[in-house]
Design an enzyme around this catalytic site. Sequence first.
Site, PDB file in Angstrom:
ATOM      1  CG  ASN A  71       6.469   8.561  21.180  1.00 55.34           C
ATOM      2  OD1 ASN A  71       6.458   9.231  20.152  1.00 55.34           O
ATOM      3  ND2 ASN A  71       6.885   9.043  22.339  1.00 55.34           N
ATOM      4  CD  GLU A 172       5.873  13.393  18.667  1.00 58.37           C
ATOM      5  OE1 GLU A 172       6.721  12.776  19.330  1.00 58.37           O
ATOM      6  OE2 GLU A 172       5.135  14.259  19.157  1.00 58.37           O
ATOM      7  CE1 TYR A 243       1.194  16.677  24.686  1.00 61.88           C
ATOM      8  CE2 TYR A 243       3.061  16.286  23.223  1.00 61.88           C
ATOM      9  CZ  TYR A 243       1.800  15.937  23.689  1.00 61.88           C
ATOM     10  OH  TYR A 243       1.158  14.848  23.152  1.00 61.88           O
ATOM     11  CD  GLU A 291       1.120  13.455  20.093  1.00 59.29           C
ATOM     12  OE1 GLU A 291       1.799  13.795  21.070  1.00 59.29           O
ATOM     13  OE2 GLU A 291       1.349  12.465  19.388  1.00 59.29           O
TER      14      GLU A 291
HETATM   15  O1  AHR Z   1       1.193  12.186  23.954  1.00 60.85           O
HETATM   16  C1  AHR Z   1       2.333  11.622  24.498  1.00 60.85           C
HETATM   17  C2  AHR Z   1       3.450  11.457  23.478  1.00 60.85           C
HETATM   18  O2  AHR Z   1       3.897  12.728  23.075  1.00 60.85           O
HETATM   19  C3  AHR Z   1       3.100  10.781  22.189  1.00 60.85           C
HETATM   20  O3  AHR Z   1       3.171   9.406  22.266  1.00 60.85           O
HETATM   21  C4  AHR Z   1       4.137  11.309  21.243  1.00 60.85           C
HETATM   22  O4  AHR Z   1       3.685  11.350  19.925  1.00 60.85           O
HETATM   23  C5  AHR Z   1       4.495  12.666  21.797  1.00 60.85           C
HETATM   24  O5  AHR Z   1       5.851  12.833  21.908  1.00 60.85           O
END
Ligand code: AHR
Length: 498
Positions: A71, A172, A243, A291
Amino acid sequence: NKAKMNLDKNFKVGEVDDRIYGSFIEHLGRAVYTGIYEPDHPTADEDGFREDVMELIKKLDVPIVRYPGGNFVSGYNWEDGVGPLEDRPNRLELAWRTIETNEVGTNEFMDWANKADTDVMMAVNLGTRGIDAARNLLEYCNHPGGSYYSNLRKEHGYEEPHNIKTWCLGNEMDGPWQLGHKTADEYGRLACETAKVMKQVDPEIELVACGSSYREMPTFAEWEATVLDHTYEHIDYISLHQYFGNREEDLENYLAQSVGMDDFIESVIATCDYVKAKKGSDKEINLSFDEWNVWFHSNEADKKLEPWQTAPPQLEDIYTFEDALVVGMMLMSLLKHADRVKMACLAQLVNVIAPIMTEEGGDVWMQTIYYPYLHASKYGRGTVLDSVISSPTYDSEDFDEVPFLDAVSVMNEEDDELTIFAVNRSQEEDLAFECDLKGFEDYDVVEHIVLENEDVKARNTADNPDNVTPHTNGNATVKDNKVVADLSKLSWNVVRLK
Ligand code: AHR
């Protein structure tokens, strides 16, 4: 419980691209400042980089590191981070509501990457900026000399170009939280035009377009289809981010989430190939899972942070043993799709949702998740074999027929080695594992590494850094050309054969 796996030397998924063991360092929290960089630390080198941290990173053999965000990049002026230190501004960093001092910028990071023996995946700001800033940064980094920005780099003490090969077109951009968030059409057009200009500056580079921020985004997979429609002939990869977390304290379901990751990857491949078919193109777009990790432990603490601090402790998840199992299965998911996932970044590397943690002025230590990442990076290079698995299954809240056994194998023909990675998802029972080896007639077990713990919430901390560590007392043996092993309930296993 019994589970079987069948391997045949001739049945291959694909070559592992080493870059799937990449990672990520963002200007966020203590990743850079007091993470990789702390000039006053007793182990700091002449450039201010912590050598104790470097040592643990080198063990992981990280092939590529994404930088500077995340971000963060969507509000970043790269010019703030180059040139004389005394001229660099303090900026309001709007993505994470901190103050960015710009003490570390592009050149310092490239110095660090060279020392870490890793390549850089550089992201450009397509949030608050656009084509012009992107092409200038690329000229600054990659052009040999004789132009304004390449000469500026030389003036800043960097005679030779950095030659950064891999570039992300923003971050993103589908997310409403992103600075300069765009619709798929807006982003697709901008990414396409930026790609064209960047490849004019340096035709050797490879470009990653933003896919969805996670599988559950309401715009997934329409976002991918639209963005690819605009950019197909000008980019090389589409990104995926994901995640996981055990917010509901439902371990069965948490351990099943890697099945969702498989599904996510397969859906993105299908979307890429749909656009390929639609366009009648010969070109194949590959995936950059740039990510991925577990991220949820620090969410509440982060909401309470005072804004506008410099390098506060943000996203400092302290990982449990169960998180290590999930990270292991996410790695296996990447491996199972080695034919199309060519890059991936464990997000992130130091302090921020990271395998490596530091204390300011103090020690460095390894989180539970360090170990599966280490094992996969060390032993998971070569060719992934197509494995046929039969295992008892269970149903969880979100997933049906989840196999207790999750496993994948990688053959390394150069070193004449075969490695089987396996997780037993069962909380109740050990798994009697049997694996038929076709084409590996003289192989024997070199080592059976196991990560297990009675307490699924066991963690490593600065005071107790070795609470969760692997041992090599697994009982795998080879009998009649079959690997036989007991996989303890809830365990990560690495069976190495030669
Ligand atoms: O890795 C943490 C954050 O997760 C990153 O800045 C973003 O790209 C994602 O939402």
